[in-house]
Design an enzyme around this catalytic site. Structure first.
Site, PDB file in Angstrom:
ATOM      1  N   HIS A  93       0.722  -0.886   0.156  1.00 44.17           N
ATOM      2  CA  HIS A  93      -0.129  -0.192   0.018  1.00 44.17           C
ATOM      3  C   HIS A  93       0.900   1.410  -0.025  1.00 44.17           C
ATOM      4  CE1 HIS A  93      -4.026  -1.947   1.766  1.00 44.17           C
ATOM      5  NE2 HIS A  93      -3.124  -3.081   1.216  1.00 44.17           N
ATOM      6  N   ASP A  94       0.275   2.345  -0.454  1.00 49.20           N
ATOM      7  CA  ASP A  94       1.056   3.529  -0.520  1.00 49.20           C
ATOM      8  C   ASP A  94       0.926   4.272   0.977  1.00 49.20           C
ATOM      9  OD1 ASP A  94       2.289   6.082  -0.902  1.00 49.20           O
ATOM     10  OD2 ASP A  94       0.839   6.536  -2.592  1.00 49.20           O
TER      11      ASP A  94
END
Length: 216
Positions: A93-94
């Site tokens: 995920h960012d």
């Protein structure tokens, strides 16, 4: 009868004493047709609950999709034990924002293009990945590495290291630096199958001098 390697295109490389093929072990190059996975010949995986032939890619790399931006590469003669998973970059995920929630994945317009991590995962030749090991995004594992059962591997692992633990730590090196240079130069995994078969004793006994003398 002289020893010979099994046909690299054969799905099941192990023949049991009763003459039947061991269904839980497969040559991965014979069963994986994933556009983002490259597997060298003679590399095998084993599982006590094996998936159907077309399910091995999803079993081993469950986060790697046809549209993923990264690649998973395994060299020749690797040994992948039950429970090994490659947690590839598509799983990440960012982390730059306030929330790590993947809103873009839930939006059909951005889902396919969203991938904050695009690092490849690269496994060298003759690597043994022990039971339940996890290989994290972007890992680069060198030739001849032994990964202990349950290890969580990230970063770069040098050729012929033994690693174990979570996070994995180098336990020891299998050979001296000069010996490692010689083994990489010999690159026996690229020899013709009949030459590798003749070198079986040297490979099993760790006799690098004898291996050099058998080089085609």
């Amino acid at each position: 009868m002289p020893f010979s390697l099994p046909d690299a295109t054969r799905v099941h490389p192990i023949t049991l004493p009763d003459g039947t093929a061991h269904q839980g072990t497969v040559h991965l190059s014979a069963v994986i047709r994933h556009p983002r996975i490259e597997v060298g010949e003679f590399t095998y995986a084993s599982d006590f609950d094996p998936p159907p032939p077309d399910g091995w890619a999803a079993r081993l790399a469950p986060y790697l999709f046809d549209f993923s931006r990264e690649r998973l590469t395994l060299g020749r003669f690797c040994q992948v034990a039950h429970g090994v998973r490659f947690i590839t970059a598509s799983a990440n995920h960012d982390t730059r924002g306030i929330s790590t929630y993947p809103f873009a994945v839930l939006d059909p317009e951005t889902m396919a293009s969203y991938q904050p991590d695009r690092r490849d995962t690269v496994i060298g030749h003759d690597v043994w990945l022990g039971h339940g090991a996890q290989v994290m995004p972007g890992a680069r594992i060198g030739n001849g590495v032994i990964v202990g059962a349950g290890a969580v591997v990230r970063g770069t692992i040098p050729d012929y290291a033994v690693v174990a633990g979570n996070p994995s730590q180098r336990i020891r090196m299998r050979f001296t630096p000069d010996e490692i240079d010689m083994l990489n130069a010999l690159a026996w995994w690229h020899w013709p199958p009949e030459s590798i078969a003749r070198a079986r004793s040297a490979l099993e006994q760790g006799d690098i001098a004898a291996l050099k003398g058998l080089a085609p």
